[in-house]
Design an enzyme around this catalytic site. Structure first.
Site, mmCIF file in Angstrom:
data_model
loop_
_atom_site.group_PDB
_atom_site.id
_atom_site.type_symbol
_atom_site.label_atom_id
_atom_site.label_comp_id
_atom_site.label_asym_id
_atom_site.label_seq_id
_atom_site.Cartn_x
_atom_site.Cartn_y
_atom_site.Cartn_z
ATOM 1 N N HIS A 96 0.844 -1.207 0.000
ATOM 2 C CA HIS A 96 0.000 0.000 0.000
ATOM 3 C C HIS A 96 0.868 1.240 0.000
ATOM 4 O O HIS A 96 1.004 1.892 1.028
ATOM 5 C CB HIS A 96 -0.897 -0.006 1.235
ATOM 6 C CG HIS A 96 -2.097 0.879 1.114
ATOM 7 N ND1 HIS A 96 -2.097 2.218 1.481
ATOM 8 C CD2 HIS A 96 -3.354 0.618 0.682
ATOM 9 C CE1 HIS A 96 -3.301 2.722 1.287
ATOM 10 N NE2 HIS A 96 -4.075 1.780 0.812
ATOM 11 N N ILE A 119 1.680 4.819 1.469
ATOM 12 C CA ILE A 119 0.656 5.638 2.126
ATOM 13 C C ILE A 119 -0.036 4.762 3.171
ATOM 14 O O ILE A 119 -0.481 3.652 2.859
ATOM 15 C CB ILE A 119 -0.393 6.156 1.117
ATOM 16 C CG1 ILE A 119 0.272 7.038 0.052
ATOM 17 C CG2 ILE A 119 -1.504 6.914 1.835
ATOM 18 C CD1 ILE A 119 -0.658 7.420 -1.096
ATOM 19 N N GLY A 128 -6.070 4.742 5.475
ATOM 20 C CA GLY A 128 -6.874 5.579 6.366
ATOM 21 C C GLY A 128 -7.575 4.773 7.438
ATOM 22 O O GLY A 128 -7.724 5.230 8.575
ATOM 23 N N VAL A 129 -8.000 3.575 7.095
ATOM 24 C CA VAL A 129 -8.704 2.743 8.063
ATOM 25 C C VAL A 129 -7.806 2.408 9.256
ATOM 26 O O VAL A 129 -8.300 2.201 10.368
ATOM 27 C CB VAL A 129 -9.271 1.473 7.383
ATOM 28 C CG1 VAL A 129 -8.150 0.547 6.957
ATOM 29 C CG2 VAL A 129 -10.263 0.769 8.259
ATOM 30 N N GLU A 177 -8.422 2.783 13.222
ATOM 31 C CA GLU A 177 -8.126 1.702 14.178
ATOM 32 C C GLU A 177 -7.257 2.209 15.319
ATOM 33 O O GLU A 177 -7.466 1.841 16.479
ATOM 34 C CB GLU A 177 -7.450 0.530 13.472
ATOM 35 C CG GLU A 177 -6.963 -0.574 14.399
ATOM 36 C CD GLU A 177 -8.051 -1.282 15.192
ATOM 37 O OE1 GLU A 177 -7.722 -1.858 16.258
ATOM 38 O OE2 GLU A 177 -9.233 -1.279 14.784
#
Length: 144
Positions: free
Chosen positions: A49, A55, A58-59, A63
């Protein structure tokens, strides 16, 4: 109250590679907390990723906020043997990319904690700029 990584691992069950809070720099149990996550190129998610353009997903910022909320709630008497599990997320906005070398300042403010259900407002900052914000809902369940 401040907590280091070893103390955090005594509170929540998350471990590498999924423990996303490195230290707590401020905490008022059951109310607010400020945590730090140092993002390094060694994070396993950067392998895919994205190759050549790492990067942080976002998840995973969300978390990290959820883990900080759990740490905040586990600090209350009677919650030591509980486990915080996600039940909902609202108004989530990812506002900037997080890349290796960034330091996340995680902020959580509990808005409700009753009968094992909690709600919190979370924000992630990088260099003083808002990177992510979300309203989280979670349940406190027995670990066993």
């Amino acid at each position: 109250m401040e907590l280091n990584n070893i103390e955090i691992q005594k509170i929540i069950p998350h471990r590498y590679p999924f423990l996303l809070v490195d230290k707590i720099i401020e905490m008022e149990a059951g109310k607010t907390a400020v945590g730090i996550k140092n993002v390094t190129i060694n994070e396993p998610f950067f392998q895919g990723h994205f190759p050549g353009k790492p990067i942080m997903p976002g998840v995973l910022m969300v978390e990290a906020l959820a883990q900080l909320a759990a740490i905040t709630c586990m600090g209350l008497e009677g919650n030591e043997e509980k486990l915080g599990v996600f039940t909902g997320i609202d108004n989530c906005k990812i506002r900037r990319q997080v890349t290796p070398g960034d330091t996340l300042r995680l902020e959580i403010e509990m808005t409700t904690l009753r009968r094992g259900i909690g709600k919190a407002e979370g924000k992630v900052f990088v260099e003083g700029k808002l990177a992510c914000s979300a309203n989280l809902t979670f349940a406190l369940i027995d670990r066993e």
